[in-house]
Scaffold this active site. Structure first.
Site, mmCIF file in Angstrom:
data_model
loop_
_atom_site.group_PDB
_atom_site.id
_atom_site.type_symbol
_atom_site.label_atom_id
_atom_site.label_comp_id
_atom_site.label_asym_id
_atom_site.label_seq_id
_atom_site.Cartn_x
_atom_site.Cartn_y
_atom_site.Cartn_z
ATOM 1 N N PRO A 124 0.820 -1.214 0.000
ATOM 2 C CA PRO A 124 0.000 0.000 0.000
ATOM 3 C C PRO A 124 0.856 1.267 0.000
ATOM 4 O O PRO A 124 2.062 1.199 0.231
ATOM 5 C CB PRO A 124 -0.808 -0.118 1.281
ATOM 6 C CG PRO A 124 -0.159 -1.171 2.094
ATOM 7 C CD PRO A 124 0.619 -2.034 1.188
ATOM 8 N N PRO A 125 0.258 2.407 -0.247
ATOM 9 C CA PRO A 125 1.008 3.658 -0.295
ATOM 10 C C PRO A 125 1.666 4.000 1.036
ATOM 11 O O PRO A 125 1.133 3.671 2.093
ATOM 12 C CB PRO A 125 -0.064 4.718 -0.601
ATOM 13 C CG PRO A 125 -1.222 3.977 -1.128
ATOM 14 C CD PRO A 125 -1.176 2.617 -0.539
ATOM 15 N N GLY A 126 2.807 4.617 0.960
ATOM 16 C CA GLY A 126 3.440 5.151 2.165
ATOM 17 C C GLY A 126 4.082 4.126 3.081
ATOM 18 O O GLY A 126 4.369 4.426 4.231
ATOM 19 N N VAL A 127 4.337 2.901 2.587
ATOM 20 C CA VAL A 127 4.985 1.930 3.466
ATOM 21 C C VAL A 127 6.490 1.895 3.234
ATOM 22 O O VAL A 127 7.186 1.063 3.820
ATOM 23 C CB VAL A 127 4.422 0.503 3.294
ATOM 24 C CG1 VAL A 127 2.996 0.444 3.800
ATOM 25 C CG2 VAL A 127 4.509 0.069 1.850
ATOM 26 N N GLY A 128 6.981 2.762 2.363
ATOM 27 C CA GLY A 128 8.429 2.866 2.217
ATOM 28 C C GLY A 128 9.022 2.143 1.028
ATOM 29 O O GLY A 128 10.218 1.860 1.007
ATOM 30 N N LYS A 129 8.216 1.857 0.013
ATOM 31 C CA LYS A 129 8.750 1.137 -1.144
ATOM 32 C C LYS A 129 9.810 1.975 -1.859
ATOM 33 O O LYS A 129 10.932 1.525 -2.078
ATOM 34 C CB LYS A 129 7.609 0.789 -2.122
ATOM 35 C CG LYS A 129 6.557 -0.089 -1.500
ATOM 36 C CD LYS A 129 5.482 -0.461 -2.489
ATOM 37 C CE LYS A 129 4.667 0.723 -2.980
ATOM 38 N NZ LYS A 129 3.881 1.377 -1.934
ATOM 39 N N SER A 132 -15.285 -12.507 -0.896
ATOM 40 C CA SER A 132 -15.001 -12.555 0.533
ATOM 41 C C SER A 132 -15.995 -11.784 1.376
ATOM 42 O O SER A 132 -15.916 -11.804 2.590
ATOM 43 C CB SER A 132 -13.573 -12.066 0.809
ATOM 44 O OG SER A 132 -13.515 -10.680 0.664
ATOM 45 N N LYS A 146 -6.253 -7.347 5.960
ATOM 46 C CA LYS A 146 -7.588 -7.151 6.519
ATOM 47 C C LYS A 146 -7.531 -6.964 8.030
ATOM 48 O O LYS A 146 -8.213 -6.106 8.597
ATOM 49 C CB LYS A 146 -8.470 -8.345 6.160
ATOM 50 C CG LYS A 146 -8.881 -8.341 4.702
ATOM 51 C CD LYS A 146 -9.613 -9.609 4.323
ATOM 52 C CE LYS A 146 -10.097 -9.521 2.877
ATOM 53 N NZ LYS A 146 -10.705 -10.788 2.435
HETATM 54 N N1 LIG Z 1 9.878 1.506 7.852
HETATM 55 C C1 LIG Z 1 10.082 2.808 7.675
HETATM 56 N N2 LIG Z 1 11.042 3.444 8.359
HETATM 57 C C2 LIG Z 1 11.259 4.764 8.188
HETATM 58 N N3 LIG Z 1 10.580 5.541 7.341
HETATM 59 C C3 LIG Z 1 9.619 4.965 6.611
HETATM 60 C C4 LIG Z 1 9.325 3.579 6.726
HETATM 61 N N4 LIG Z 1 8.321 3.289 5.892
HETATM 62 C C5 LIG Z 1 8.018 4.440 5.255
HETATM 63 N N5 LIG Z 1 8.786 5.451 5.677
HETATM 64 C C6 LIG Z 1 8.730 6.837 5.230
HETATM 65 O O1 LIG Z 1 7.426 7.108 4.755
HETATM 66 C C7 LIG Z 1 7.447 7.957 3.640
HETATM 67 C C8 LIG Z 1 6.684 7.362 2.499
HETATM 68 O O2 LIG Z 1 7.403 6.269 1.943
HETATM 69 P P1 LIG Z 1 7.533 6.000 0.388
HETATM 70 O O3 LIG Z 1 7.425 7.252 -0.360
HETATM 71 O O4 LIG Z 1 8.719 5.157 0.176
HETATM 72 O O5 LIG Z 1 6.215 5.176 0.169
HETATM 73 P P2 LIG Z 1 5.836 4.209 -1.020
HETATM 74 O O6 LIG Z 1 5.677 2.857 -0.444
HETATM 75 O O7 LIG Z 1 6.763 4.367 -2.141
HETATM 76 O O8 LIG Z 1 4.395 4.760 -1.362
HETATM 77 P P3 LIG Z 1 3.661 4.903 -2.795
HETATM 78 O O9 LIG Z 1 3.071 3.559 -3.120
HETATM 79 O O10 LIG Z 1 2.567 5.886 -2.491
HETATM 80 O O11 LIG Z 1 4.669 5.383 -3.732
HETATM 81 C C9 LIG Z 1 8.886 8.185 3.322
HETATM 82 O O12 LIG Z 1 9.257 9.425 3.838
HETATM 83 C C10 LIG Z 1 9.599 7.060 4.035
HETATM 84 O O13 LIG Z 1 10.904 7.427 4.406
#
Ligand SMILES: Nc1ncnc2c1ncn2[C@@H]1O[C@H](COP(=O)(O)OP(=O)(O)OP(=O)(O)O)[C@@H](O)[C@H]1O
Ligand SMILES: [Mg+2]
Length: 808
Positions: A371-376, A695, A738
């Site tokens: 999902p978005p924002g998990v740090g990919k 589901s 979920k």
């Molecule tokens: N485990 C973590 N530790 C530290 N910072 C994190 C972690 N997970 C996410 N972040 C921070 O959260 C922010 C969002 O992460 P990122 O942009 O990599 O998301 P993404 O998974 O690429 O989302 P999208 O799918 O929306 O592109 C970044 O600033 C990132 O450094």
């Protein structure tokens, strides 16, 4: 052909009046002969003034060559004694103030005396008439014939002289003019030799000298062609090229072309040499450069060719950064940048370990899904830092045109290379970490399929000769470390998915989010807002309050944003000078700054207060969500209405749910005939978002049972599971997402199919399971037993508790 030219060639008599005094234009390195036309470039301030004045007058000036071309303000001593009386035919002004002239030599003049040097040279002159000795007539004739034939041979051998010149020369009858014409046509002989020919007013001497010059020229050319035919080696070619280029330079100079153009070409040539291109690419670049050197800079095509060469030069053909795979160090960098994510980090380390042991092995392409924002994206970036590679990112989201990946052919107006090549140019390295973001959102339409172009990019078997349409030469992508990211897997075209190794990043638990905030986000936001840790700090409780009350996401992006907005408010105070003491952000401060939080538990209970609403769990690209399924019964005729953009599978689930409940209605105190004169309506908000999948079966039955029996559904329990007609509950996917979604919404109790027990045990971390109550079920009856409250009740907190206990 203009009239003037004809005058020159016919050799017809034309009397020239030589004024006693003329403005005198000094030439640096050119010699103008009588009766010939020549372009001239004029840039010296004094010369420009001279031309300006003459153009306004009778347009007749004297032209004379300097002894030393570098002299800026020549006086009489610096000029040759013989010059040419000249008529200015045309003049163009260039934007930089310099002039281009077309002039015609009229007759030889003798510079007697320079009478002024300011603002430009003026001199007393007199005609320098040709001397023709009648007694030499025979010899003159012979000399003239010799000169003509030798010139013809020179023209034939010369790569730069047009064959027409020989024909033109043959049409001039007067010996003096023949000599002048040929002398002015010879590009290669240099201005000293030309001046010498100009000096010779004695026609016999002039022809004799010219013959000598031509004979020497012929010898050089013959030698040149002999060398060429004998030595077919690379060196020979190089020399020939060099020779031609020098000649070309001389011609350009003769034509008054600015040196700038030639200099630019030479600079480009040097850059091509330095770019480290593979042989065949270099050949292509040089070919294009040669084309360029023959084009006028103003031509539209010039820019096209120039841009192309610039692209070739700018690409990192052999530039790379040294990769250091030092596993402990890599681990340290990954850990420093990201909390948690242990499984993913381990997999990355394994991947790098294999690369270290077998650098030439063609590893899989990594794909981070979640999902978005998990740090990919940020994880990929930290891989780049940890192994010392450059980093580039290209977003594929919404890309529909193959050309965006692979570029447009150069014949298109405004064509450019595709994103892959552009990315490499930005990276300035041929081995960067290259992120292809949002690969799941690639589109495709009539403009071609970008996915198929990507296939070639990502396929280790063929990407060493990746061919961009614009470049049209292969580029080796095999050293690039591609990492792709996606929110969902199933929209990625199957052949692409096959080439990738998927690493899943599910959402974070509350605990993990707090840790990430504490270790990373807070510090970063404080610094981003120009604050220091002395000015602002966050308590753990405050972070928890933000996580729970203000965000409801799988990742941490909103969390970071909310922390950012608190920092912003404090930064404003600091800037205004009203920040007296350090701000300690507590839950109270959070509420003051961000407004009232959302109380999730209450929200859930509120929505399920009336019978007919059940809380389901859904897997979504943003990492799982809760889903309120609503059912109601109204008077009507035997009809099931479904709304909420449901897909076919989900619609079938609804039918199964209804059928099963009709068969078991009595058990729940509902008249089995309920459907006879009723319309049943099932709705899944949010209506505009398409949903599908089996589901939601259990949730639909629960909502129906609740609506028909009048028993409300518990607002603190969520469920998921597929059902069969006989009421069996079958396992479903996405359990981890979920469960996380339920907990984000403050729900700690879930009903899951028994066959999903294994995935709960294996996929969920201890932290995810802490405080979670899971009821595993096999049959629909069990679900209803757990989820339905006894009877329509006025829900008071205590009552609610008791009801729940009696049901559990
Ligand atoms: N485990 C973590 N530790 C530290 N910072 C994190 C972690 N997970 C996410 N972040 C921070 O959260 C922010 C969002 O992460 P990122 O942009 O990599 O998301 P993404 O998974 O690429 O989302 P999208 O799918 O929306 O592109 C970044 O600033 C990132 O450094
Ligand atoms: Mg991203």
């Amino acid at each position: 052909m203009s009239d003037e030219t004809r005058v020159q060639l016919s050799g017809g008599e034309r009397t020239v009046n030589v004024p006693a005094e003329v403005p005198l234009l000094p030439l640096r390195d050119t010699v103008l002969f009588p009766n010939s036309f020549m372009p001239l470039a004029v840039a010296r301030e004094s010369s420009v003034k001279l031309i300006d004045d003459s153009i306004a007058g009778d347009k007749v000036i004297g032209v004379v060559t300097q002894k030393d071309p570098t002299h800026e303000e020549p006086g009489q001593a610096d000029l040759h004694a013989i010059g040419t009386l000249t008529h200015i035919h045309k003049m163009f002004k260039l934007p930089d103030g310099s002039l281009r002239l077309i002039v015609q030599g009229l007759t030889r003049i003798h510079i007697d005396k320079v009478i002024s040097t300011k603002p430009y040279l003026r001199a007393e002159v007199r005609e320098a008439p040709e001397v023709v000795n009648e007694a030499d007539a025979l010899e003159l004739d012979a000399l003239q014939r010799n000169v003509r034939t030798t010139f013809q041979q020179v023209v034939q051998l010369s790569p730069v002289l047009s064959e027409d010149l020989a024909t033109l020369a043959a049409n001039i009858s007067e010996p003096g003019r023949v000599a002048d014409f040929i002398a002015s046509s010879l590009g290669t002989i240099g201005s000293a030799a030309k001046q010498h020919l100009l000096d010779l007013v004695d026609v016999r001497a002039r022809l004799a000298e010219l013959h000598r010059v031509l004979a020497k020229e012929l010898e050089v050319l013959e030698l040149g062609s002999k060398i060429q035919s004998e030595v077919q080696s690379e060196v020979g070619k190089g020399q020939r090229e060099y020779l031609l280029r020098e000649q070309l330079k001389a011609i350009h100079k003769e034509l008054g072309d600015t040196d700038d153009a030639a200099k630019e070409i030479e600079e480009l040539r040097a850059k091509i040499d330095a770019a480290g291109m593979p042989e065949d690419v270099k050949k292509e670049a040089v070919r294009e450069l040669d084309r360029l050197s023959k084009m006028p800079a103003a031509a539209a095509e010039y820019t096209v060719a120039r841009t192309y060469i610039d692209w070739l030069i700018a690409l990192p053909w052999s530039k790379r950064t040294e990769e250091v795979i030092d596993l402990p160090k890599t681990k340290a960098v990954l850990d420093a940048d990201h909390s948690g994510l242990d499984r993913v980090k381990d997999r990355i380390l394994e991947y790098l370990a294999v690369r270290k042991l077998k650098p030439d092995v063609k590893g899989p392409i990594l794909c981070f899904v979640g999902p978005p924002g998990v740090g990919k994206t940020s994880l990929a970036k930290s891989i780049a830092t940890s192994v010392g590679r450059k980093f580039v990112r290209v977003s594929l989201g919404g890309m529909r045109d193959e050309a965006e990946i692979r570029g447009h052919r150069r014949t298109y107006i405004g064509a450019l290379p595709g994103q892959i090549i552009q990315g490499l140019r930005r990276a300035e390295s041929r081995n960067p970490v290259f992120i292809l973001d949002e690969i799941d959102k690639l589109g495709s339409d009539f403009r071609g399929d970008p996915a198929s172009a990507l296939l070639e990019v990502l396929d280790p078997e063929q990407n060493n000769t990746f061919r961009d349409h614009y470049l049209d030469v292969p580029f080796d992508l095999s050293e690039v470390l591609f990492i792709t990211t996606a929110n969902v897997l199933d929209t990625i075209p199957a052949p692409l998915r096959d080439r990738m190794e998927v690493l899943e990043l599910v959402g974070y638990t509350e605990e993990e989010k707090r840790r990430i905030a504490r270790d990373h986000l807070v510090g970063r936001q404080i610094a981003n807002h120009g604050l220091t840790a002395d000015q602002i700090s966050f308590t753990d409780d405050a972070i928890g309050a933000i996580v729970r009350g203000y965000t409801r996401e799988a990742g941490v992006r909103n969390l970071e944003r909310e922390i950012g907005s608190i920092c912003r408010k404090v930064a404003r105070r600091a800037a205004e000078g009203t920040l007296t003491a350090a701000v300690v952000v507590t839950p109270q401060v959070v509420e003051e700054m961000l407004g009232a939080p959302r109380h999730l538990e209450e929200e859930m209970k509120g929505r399920t207060r009336d019978p007919g609403v059940a809380i389901g769990l859904a897997w979504t690209p943003v990492g799982g969500d809760v889903l309120f399924i609503e059912a109601s019964r109204m008077a009507g005729a035997h009809q099931l209405t479904l709304t909420g953009s449901l897909g076919d599978v989900m619609k079938e689930s609804a039918r199964i749910a209804l059928s099963w409940f009709r068969a078991h209605a009595q058990q729940y105190g509902v008249d089995p005939q309920f459907y006879k004169d009723a319309e049943i309506h099932l709705h899944v908000p949010s209506g505009a978002i398409p949903k599908d999948g089996p589901s939601a079966g259990v949730t639909m039955v629960t909502a129906l049972a609740s609506a028909l029996s009048g028993r409300p559904v518990r607002g603190d329990i969520a469920m998921t599971g597929e059902i069969t007609l006989s009421g069996r509950v079958l396992p479903v996917g996405g359990i981890k997402e979920k469960v996380l979604a339920a907990r984000r919404h403050g729900i700690n109790e879930v009903i899951l199919p028994r066959q999903n027990q294994k995935s709960v045990n294996e996929d969920l971390t201890e932290e995810m399971k802490r405080g979670l109550i899971v009821h595993y079920v096999d049959e629909m009856d069990e679900v209803l037993q757990r989820a339905l409250l006894a009877a329509p009740v006025a829900v008071k907190a205590d009552d609610d508790r008791r009801q729940r206990l009696s049901l559990a």
